[in-house]
Each structure stands twice: as structure tokens, then as C-alpha cells.
Design a protein around this motif. Sequence first.
Motif, PDB file in Angstrom:
ATOM      1  N   LEU A   1      -0.272  10.293  -5.512  1.00 34.21           N
ATOM      2  CA  LEU A   1      -1.038   9.760  -6.169  1.00 34.21           C
ATOM      3  C   LEU A   1      -2.238  10.613  -7.218  1.00 34.21           C
ATOM      4  O   LEU A   1      -3.033  10.441  -8.146  1.00 34.21           O
ATOM      5  N   PHE A   2      -3.152  11.167  -5.437  1.00 28.61           N
ATOM      6  CA  PHE A   2      -4.154  12.052  -6.091  1.00 28.61           C
ATOM      7  C   PHE A   2      -3.818  13.444  -6.819  1.00 28.61           C
ATOM      8  O   PHE A   2      -4.730  13.155  -7.355  1.00 28.61           O
ATOM      9  N   LEU A   3      -2.832  13.852  -6.729  1.00 32.30           N
ATOM     10  CA  LEU A   3      -2.712  15.507  -7.952  1.00 32.30           C
ATOM     11  C   LEU A   3      -2.329  14.668  -9.505  1.00 32.30           C
ATOM     12  O   LEU A   3      -2.137  14.883  -9.946  1.00 32.30           O
TER      13      LEU A   3
ATOM     14  N   GLN B   1       2.674   0.280 -10.372  1.00 30.84           N
ATOM     15  CA  GLN B   1       2.454   0.433  -9.072  1.00 30.84           C
ATOM     16  C   GLN B   1       1.670   1.931  -9.677  1.00 30.84           C
ATOM     17  O   GLN B   1       0.410   2.174  -9.172  1.00 30.84           O
ATOM     18  N   VAL B   2       2.531   2.705 -10.391  1.00 33.66           N
ATOM     19  CA  VAL B   2       1.720   4.123  -9.646  1.00 33.66           C
ATOM     20  C   VAL B   2       1.027   4.602 -10.553  1.00 33.66           C
ATOM     21  O   VAL B   2      -0.213   4.522 -10.368  1.00 33.66           O
ATOM     22  N   ILE B   3       0.396   3.707 -11.563  1.00 31.67           N
ATOM     23  CA  ILE B   3      -0.097   4.444 -12.683  1.00 31.67           C
ATOM     24  C   ILE B   3      -1.179   3.820 -12.057  1.00 31.67           C
ATOM     25  O   ILE B   3      -3.013   3.890 -11.963  1.00 31.67           O
ATOM     26  N   CYS B   4      -1.408   2.404 -11.515  1.00 35.00           N
ATOM     27  CA  CYS B   4      -2.094   1.569 -10.916  1.00 35.00           C
ATOM     28  C   CYS B   4      -2.929   2.298  -9.509  1.00 35.00           C
ATOM     29  O   CYS B   4      -3.569   2.303  -9.494  1.00 35.00           O
ATOM     30  N   TRP B   5      -1.312   2.297  -8.967  1.00 35.18           N
ATOM     31  CA  TRP B   5      -2.760   3.288  -7.707  1.00 35.18           C
ATOM     32  C   TRP B   5      -3.284   4.163  -7.690  1.00 35.18           C
ATOM     33  O   TRP B   5      -4.619   3.960  -7.313  1.00 35.18           O
TER      34      TRP B   5
ATOM     35  N   TRP C   1       1.016  -1.178   0.000  1.00 32.54           N
ATOM     36  CA  TRP C   1       0.116   0.010   0.414  1.00 32.54           C
ATOM     37  C   TRP C   1       1.526   1.468  -0.015  1.00 32.54           C
ATOM     38  O   TRP C   1       1.610   1.542   0.183  1.00 32.54           O
ATOM     39  N   PRO C   2       0.268   2.298  -1.040  1.00 32.57           N
ATOM     40  CA  PRO C   2       1.475   3.457  -0.494  1.00 32.57           C
ATOM     41  C   PRO C   2       1.359   4.357   0.623  1.00 32.57           C
ATOM     42  O   PRO C   2       0.351   4.088   1.225  1.00 32.57           O
ATOM     43  N   THR C   3       2.224   4.679   1.260  1.00 34.47           N
ATOM     44  CA  THR C   3       2.285   5.781   2.043  1.00 34.47           C
ATOM     45  C   THR C   3       1.447   6.718   2.047  1.00 34.47           C
ATOM     46  O   THR C   3       0.792   7.175   1.489  1.00 34.47           O
ATOM     47  N   ARG C   4       1.002   7.349   3.266  1.00 38.84           N
ATOM     48  CA  ARG C   4       0.261   8.683   2.900  1.00 38.84           C
ATOM     49  C   ARG C   4       1.246   9.516   2.025  1.00 38.84           C
ATOM     50  O   ARG C   4       0.077  10.606   1.479  1.00 38.84           O
ATOM     51  N   LYS C   5       2.264  10.403   2.392  1.00 39.35           N
ATOM     52  CA  LYS C   5       3.039  10.727   1.443  1.00 39.35           C
ATOM     53  C   LYS C   5       2.546  10.419   0.025  1.00 39.35           C
ATOM     54  O   LYS C   5       2.369  11.390  -0.696  1.00 39.35           O
ATOM     55  N   GLN C   6       2.764   9.199  -0.109  1.00 43.01           N
ATOM     56  CA  GLN C   6       2.391   9.117  -1.584  1.00 43.01           C
ATOM     57  C   GLN C   6       0.955   9.229  -2.330  1.00 43.01           C
ATOM     58  O   GLN C   6       0.520   9.359  -3.514  1.00 43.01           O
ATOM     59  N   ALA C   7      -0.085   8.714  -1.529  1.00 42.67           N
ATOM     60  CA  ALA C   7      -0.980   8.733  -1.884  1.00 42.67           C
ATOM     61  C   ALA C   7      -1.561  10.329  -2.272  1.00 42.67           C
ATOM     62  O   ALA C   7      -2.007  10.547  -2.711  1.00 42.67           O
ATOM     63  N   GLN C   8      -0.468  10.992  -1.230  1.00 42.61           N
ATOM     64  CA  GLN C   8      -0.585  12.866  -1.807  1.00 42.61           C
ATOM     65  C   GLN C   8      -0.377  12.658  -3.540  1.00 42.61           C
ATOM     66  O   GLN C   8      -1.653  13.759  -3.954  1.00 42.61           O
TER      67      GLN C   8
ATOM     68  N   LEU D   1      -5.083   5.052 -10.453  1.00 44.61           N
ATOM     69  CA  LEU D   1      -6.788   4.779 -11.433  1.00 44.61           C
ATOM     70  C   LEU D   1      -7.415   3.809 -10.408  1.00 44.61           C
ATOM     71  O   LEU D   1      -8.545   3.846 -10.065  1.00 44.61           O
ATOM     72  N   VAL D   2      -6.696   2.640  -9.359  1.00 48.21           N
ATOM     73  CA  VAL D   2      -7.759   2.235  -8.384  1.00 48.21           C
ATOM     74  C   VAL D   2      -7.992   3.267  -7.218  1.00 48.21           C
ATOM     75  O   VAL D   2      -8.839   4.070  -6.770  1.00 48.21           O
ATOM     76  N   MET D   3      -7.594   4.463  -7.383  1.00 44.76           N
ATOM     77  CA  MET D   3      -7.583   5.523  -6.512  1.00 44.76           C
ATOM     78  C   MET D   3      -8.698   6.193  -6.260  1.00 44.76           C
ATOM     79  O   MET D   3      -9.674   6.574  -5.433  1.00 44.76           O
ATOM     80  N   TYR D   4      -8.869   6.139  -7.857  1.00 42.72           N
ATOM     81  CA  TYR D   4      -9.710   7.663  -8.429  1.00 42.72           C
ATOM     82  C   TYR D   4     -11.053   6.457  -9.187  1.00 42.72           C
ATOM     83  O   TYR D   4     -12.691   6.849  -9.572  1.00 42.72           O
ATOM     84  N   LEU D   5     -11.493   5.274  -8.446  1.00 36.15           N
ATOM     85  CA  LEU D   5     -12.187   3.619  -9.155  1.00 36.15           C
ATOM     86  C   LEU D   5     -13.394   4.437  -8.504  1.00 36.15           C
ATOM     87  O   LEU D   5     -14.135   3.981  -9.520  1.00 36.15           O
ATOM     88  N   PRO D   6     -13.548   4.172  -7.253  1.00 31.04           N
ATOM     89  CA  PRO D   6     -15.200   4.489  -6.366  1.00 31.04           C
ATOM     90  C   PRO D   6     -15.565   6.337  -7.448  1.00 31.04           C
ATOM     91  O   PRO D   6     -16.771   5.903  -7.015  1.00 31.04           O
ATOM     92  N   LEU D   7     -15.249   6.791  -8.015  1.00 24.87           N
ATOM     93  CA  LEU D   7     -15.590   7.816  -9.040  1.00 24.87           C
ATOM     94  C   LEU D   7     -15.806   8.188  -9.932  1.00 24.87           C
ATOM     95  O   LEU D   7     -16.943   7.849 -10.551  1.00 24.87           O
ATOM     96  N   THR D   8     -15.116   7.044 -10.517  1.00 23.30           N
ATOM     97  CA  THR D   8     -15.478   6.886 -12.595  1.00 23.30           C
ATOM     98  C   THR D   8     -15.326   5.999 -12.822  1.00 23.30           C
ATOM     99  O   THR D   8     -16.584   5.787 -14.002  1.00 23.30           O
ATOM    100  N   ALA D   9     -15.854   4.182 -11.385  1.00 24.21           N
ATOM    101  CA  ALA D   9     -17.042   3.410 -12.650  1.00 24.21           C
ATOM    102  C   ALA D   9     -18.440   3.963 -11.960  1.00 24.21           C
ATOM    103  O   ALA D   9     -19.326   3.445 -13.160  1.00 24.21           O
TER     104      ALA D   9
END
Length: 297
Positions: free
Chosen positions: A77-79, A186-190, A68-75, A192-200
Motif C-alpha cells: 500500500l505504501f509503494l 479497500q486497496v485505494i481506501c487504505w 486491517w491490512p497485514t504488514r506485507k500488504q501495508a508495504q 489514501l488513509v495511510m497517507y492522510l496524516p501527511l496529505t491533510a
Amino acid sequence: MVLAEQPGRGMLLGAIGVFIFAVTIPMTRLAIGHGDSPQLDPLFITTGRAAVAGLLSALYLRFTGAPWPTRKQAQGLFLTGLGVVFGFPLFLALAVREVDAVHASVISGVLPLATAAVAALVLRQRPSIGFWACALLGLALVLAFAWWRGAAGFQAADGLLMLAVFSAAGGYVSGAGLSRQMSAEQVICWVLVMYLPLTAPLALLNRPQHEVSLAAWSAFAYVSLFSMWIGFFAWYRGLAIGGMVRVSQVQVIQPFLSMLLAVPLLGEELDAMTLVFALAVIAVVWIGKRMPVEQLR
């Protein structure tokens, strides 16, 4: 994870990514359809392609046991997702409803300079005066082209294309930075997965309610599997191991490839003046990318 630089391999992967992305503009135009024969809605293309790639990404991450990405990495990924999942695809899809793929390709020609400029700001670099001169000249060329193609006037689509360019630049830089901490896959996959609850859900809500041609669905499949997923495997890894500034130079040829591909794929015409503008933009970008950049302490 810190990756060792491999310039040769990085350039090769970058070139593969650029070729995959070069097909994106004509394929998006094909998926959208023409004014008298509309096919897929821009919002469906944007969210649908991310949802398809997101589902594949979830499977990939599960079977590879990615941490799983760290909190900083998650930020980060969001951007990254704001730029490459929503910004670029949506603005591009909206634009190519109004202009052809050849036009969009020329405007997008300033993307390498935009990427380098964003990278310089993020990485605390100081580009030379020559770089900024080339950046301004490149911008002036695409604006002149847009004015000429718009019959002495700008079109709303030109503004959308510029928004797409800067969205992609921000997403490229953010994603490439993360690719030095985790694998490019992993970068592009995370993302896309992060935004999946919105995109689907959005894709389901905006799914076509009319008959869509096989060509449009085929184009949608391409932008979902290659433009939104596989292309980033090569592109982010190339930027990470080959050097962001160095590898991004190969992106100079992307608009030229997009224009050439639009002719057989869409039957568009490539007139001499458009080719002159495209070559001028490519030349300016190539020179600009070779201008010195000072690293600030």
C-alpha cells in the motif's frame, strides 16, 4: 482473497476506469489555471485531492468493517501510494502549468506500455523482442512529438510528464497486485488513509490564499472524487479480475479521450499533426500490448 478471473466484466470495469482517468488531465489543467490567471497550486491539488478522498475512504472502511491490512500488504500500500497519491498527481500538475492538456495527453500515451513493462518485471515475465521494440518505438514517438511541440527542443514539462507516467505505472501494478488479496475498494481506501496524516496537513498549509474560480474548484472536486477515488474502484477491480495484461490494453484509448475532452472543456485546439502523433502512439501501444510475454519459472 483470490479472485476468479472474469475477462468480460474486467474489461468493462477497466473501460470505466479509463474514461474517468481520461478526464484527469484536462481537469487538472483547469484546476491549475493559465499563466495569466493562476488558480490552484500543484502541491495543493496533489495533497488536497488525496486528503478529500482519504477522509471519504476512512468513512468507507469504517462503515464496511474492512479488516486491517497485514504488514506485507501495508508495504504494498505504501509503494502504491508513492505512485498514485504523490508521484503521478504532482508531476502532472507541475507539467500542465507549462504545456496544454493535448500535449500532456500525447506524452501520457505510453502509459499502457510502461504499465505492462513494470508488470512484466514485477511478475517475473519475459516480454518478447517485439514488445520491447514497440516500447522503444512508442518512446521515440513521444520524444519526437515533444521535440516538435517544443520548437526543436525539449521542455522541462516533458520530463515531468514521463516521471508521471512511470509513477502511475508502478502504482497501477502494485495496486492491482493487492486487489487480488483484498477488494479493489479497500486497496485505494487504505492507501489514501495511510497517507492522510501527511496529505491533510500539507493541503491545509498550501490552501489558496486568493480567490479561486468556480470552474477550478469544480475541477478539483472531480480529481478528488473521481480521479483519486472512484476511478480506482473500477480500475483496480478490472485489472484484478480481468487479467492485468489483458485489461490494461483498454488504456490505449485514454490519451485520445483526453485530447478530445480537452477541446470542449478547455477550448484547446487539436491540430492535424498532433492527431497524427497521437494515433501513431496508440497504434504502437496496441501492437505492443499484443506481443507475446513468457512467464519465467
